[in-house]
Scaffold this active site. Structure first.
Site, short mmCIF file in Angstrom:
data_model
loop_
_atom_site.label_atom_id
_atom_site.label_comp_id
_atom_site.label_asym_id
_atom_site.label_seq_id
_atom_site.Cartn_x
_atom_site.Cartn_y
_atom_site.Cartn_z
N LYS B 117 -6.44 -16.73 -4.97
CA LYS B 117 -7.58 -16.84 -4.06
C LYS B 117 -7.35 -17.87 -2.96
CE LYS B 117 -9.86 -14.02 -6.78
NZ LYS B 117 -8.78 -13.18 -7.27
N GLY B 166 -15.64 -13.04 -11.22
CA GLY B 166 -16.73 -14.00 -11.31
C GLY B 166 -16.55 -15.05 -12.38
N GLU B 201 -15.79 -24.02 -2.34
CA GLU B 201 -16.41 -23.27 -1.25
C GLU B 201 -17.86 -23.69 -1.13
OE1 GLU B 201 -14.17 -18.95 -1.28
OE2 GLU B 201 -16.27 -19.04 -1.83
N ARG B 293 -6.19 -3.25 -5.41
CA ARG B 293 -6.20 -2.10 -6.33
C ARG B 293 -7.35 -1.18 -5.94
NH1 ARG B 293 -10.95 -3.65 -8.78
NH2 ARG B 293 -11.18 -5.89 -9.06
N VAL B 296 -13.80 0.03 -9.00
CA VAL B 296 -14.76 0.85 -9.75
C VAL B 296 -15.64 1.65 -8.79
CG1 VAL B 296 -16.72 0.78 -11.35
CG2 VAL B 296 -14.80 -0.80 -11.67
#
Lengths: 80, 456
Positions: B117, B166, B201, B293, B296
């Site tokens: 990240k 998350g 952040e 990728r 969902v």
């Protein structure tokens, strides 16, 4: 000498320790008191404690760490 | 390199989706299954089935060695990782490549670069893409975290560099909270992801989750517009839409162009999603992370653009150039997706594995149900609880919500508890209909609108 059995409350993957690398909740041969957590079962990515409803001596696990388990299957045996 | 036979290194509904896409391209399929998964729908649909290990995912779907062996044993020349499991594991992508097989996804180095990240953020800044104000990279130690937090401004979010889904996110409102949470977050990140690295952040209270679908061939990149996935529980998406109704055309174009710029800057190949926070109050958007990728919720994008994303990523992985031109991509109508989980929405979302005794699937124009279920199938307790995705497409958002409500009424899953009752309640909700949602909207809503099992 009566043998008591703790059954899996739910199906899933059985774990002996709270997290990888940590010692197991109970070693074979330990004494278990009613209400003790003796393992975890992971069902669909949620972790649920396996709580002994009965106590006893000389616990013997019949499941290995990370074994698949069905609800109602024996997890461990205890002596009176 | 031609792709003639794909090993599917995944399970559940996405494995079914990949088989359908492969069939449409005339490509053979091998379904990898754990010992517990021989009965799954994908195993019935695939041309071949290969067992890769015991039920426990770490010894089957997460075992690089077992999957490579399965590919070799069956003569597969490509591997599709789906989502989750090893889909964003650069080591897996590299190992597949080193065996001379095609990894259906980006290059290993792209996964490494964008999967972290903190480096993804740095790449975004370099490409001129706005990011949430935060630490420029990892914060090493408490003092560095304190300094960075002063710079960013409280409240701050503490995130794991290697994190995702998350997990490992904490919010600190004061320097004192920061001092308590930093060591906790680092220890948790180390145990969950094998990397204790953290970054900070700014915390945006009323953020909407907006994400851009992109597709690249290593040189060219196009976007397929955006999705909104603000309706979340425990940071897991529940209800997804395309497009994001909250955006005006100018903002939409700017957002999507920024995603293309970032993906181009890393020579992206395959399907990818760039996730952003959208600040409702200011109209500003900030890049947060990239998923390298298929996702969902990809079907809502397929419904509004008419592009088969899974087939396209397979085609590109075989070395074909991108056929989609940006000027040919347009938005038609509005699509919604409800994630149906094997969880009892009325009982604190308790997992509900078991045998599906009855299944009725709604049919009609604009309705799609991506699922792994069939009557008599035993949903195993070992994996994710997602069992299906109900998707609808209509001319407008309002019509799509109506269509979803009707489609949900036509969907029956008996034998196990599901989250269908939650979705029925959501489809009737006025705030959701008015689009007045954000990423922290659903949890208080659930507290205020408890789902009654009897009513469902």
């Amino acid at each position: 000498m009566a043998v008591k059995t703790v059954l899996a409350p739910i199906p899933g993957i059985f774990y002996r320790s709270p997290s990888p690398g940590e010692p197991p909740f109970k070693q074979d041969g330990d004494t278990v008191a009613p209400g003790d957590t003796i393992g975890l079962i992971e069902v669909m990515k949620t972790f649920n404690p396996v709580v002994a409803e009965v106590g006893g001596r000389n616990v013997k696990f019949v499941l290995d760490n990370e074994d698949a388990v069905m609800a109602g299957q024996p997890v461990c045996e205890l002596e009176d | 390199m031609p792709v003639t036979k794909i090993l599917i290194a995944n399970r559940g509904e996405i494995a079914v989706r990949i088989i359908r896409a492969a069939k449409s391209l005339g490509i053979a399929t091998v379904q990898a299954v754990s010992k517990a998964d021989h009965g799954m729908l994908a195993a019935r649909l695939a041309d071949e089935v290969v067992e890769i290990g015991p039920a426990h995912a770490s010894k089957s779907y997460l075992s690089i060695e077992a999957l490579l062996k399965a590919a070799a044993d069956t003569g597969a020349d490509a591997v599709h990782p789906g989502y989750g499991f090893l889909s964003e594991n650069a080591g897996f992508a590299q190992a597949v490549d080193e065996r001379g097989l095609v990894f259906i996804g980006p290059k290993a180095e792209t996964i490494r670069l964008m999967g972290d990240k903190a480096t993804a953020r740095a790449m975004a800044m370099k490409a001129g893409v706005p990011t949430v104000p935060g630490s420029p990279g990892r914060v090493e130690g408490l003092q560095a975290a304190r300094d960075a937090a002063e710079e960013v401004g409280y409240p701050v979010m503490i995130k794991a560099s290697a994190g995702g889904g998350g997990r490992g996110i904490r919010v600190a409102h004061t320097p004192e909270e920061l001092a308590t949470l930093i060591p906790q977050a680092s220890a948790e990140a180390l145990s969950a992801f094998g990397d204790g690295g953290l970054y900070l952040e700014r915390f945006i209270a009323r953020a909407r989750h907006v994400e851009v679908q992109i597709m690249g061939d290593g040189t060219d990149v196009v976007h397929l517009y955006e999705r909104e996935c603000s309706v979340q529980r425990r940071r897991q998406k529940v209800w997804e839409e395309a497009p994001a109704a909250v955006l005006d055309t100018a903002t939409r174009e700017k957002l999507c162009a920024s995603a293309v710029a970032l993906a181009k800057s890393v020579g992206y190949r395959g399907a990818g999603t760039l996730e952003y926070l959208y600040d409702d109050e200011t109209g500003a958007f900030f890049f947060i992370e990239m998923n390298t990728r298929i996702q969902v919720e990809h079907p809502v994008t397929e419904m509004i653009t008419g592009v088969d994303l899974v087939a396209e990523m397979i085609r590109i992985s075989a070395g074909a150039p991108l056929l989609i031109r940006q000027e040919d991509v347009s938005i038609s109508g509005h699509a919604l997706e409800c994630r149906i989980n094997a969880e009892d929405a009325a009982k604190a979302f308790m997992p509900s594995p078991g045998v599906v005794s009855r299944l009725v699937v709604p049919e009609g124009a604009g309705i799609r149900f991506d699922t792994m279920l069939y009557e008599g199938y035993a949903v195993p307790p070992f994996y994710d609880s997602l069992i299906g995705k109900l998707i609808v497409h209509a001319a407008t958002r309002e019509a799509a919500i109506d269509a979803m409500a009707r489609a949900l009424d036509g969907l029956t899953v008996e034998g196990i508890a599901t989250t269908i009752p939650l979705h029925k309640a959501l489809a009737r909700d006025e705030e959701l209909a008015g689009g007045r949602v954000h990423t922290r909207w659903l949890e208080p809503w659930l507290d205020a609108n408890p789902l009654d099992a009897a009513k469902a």
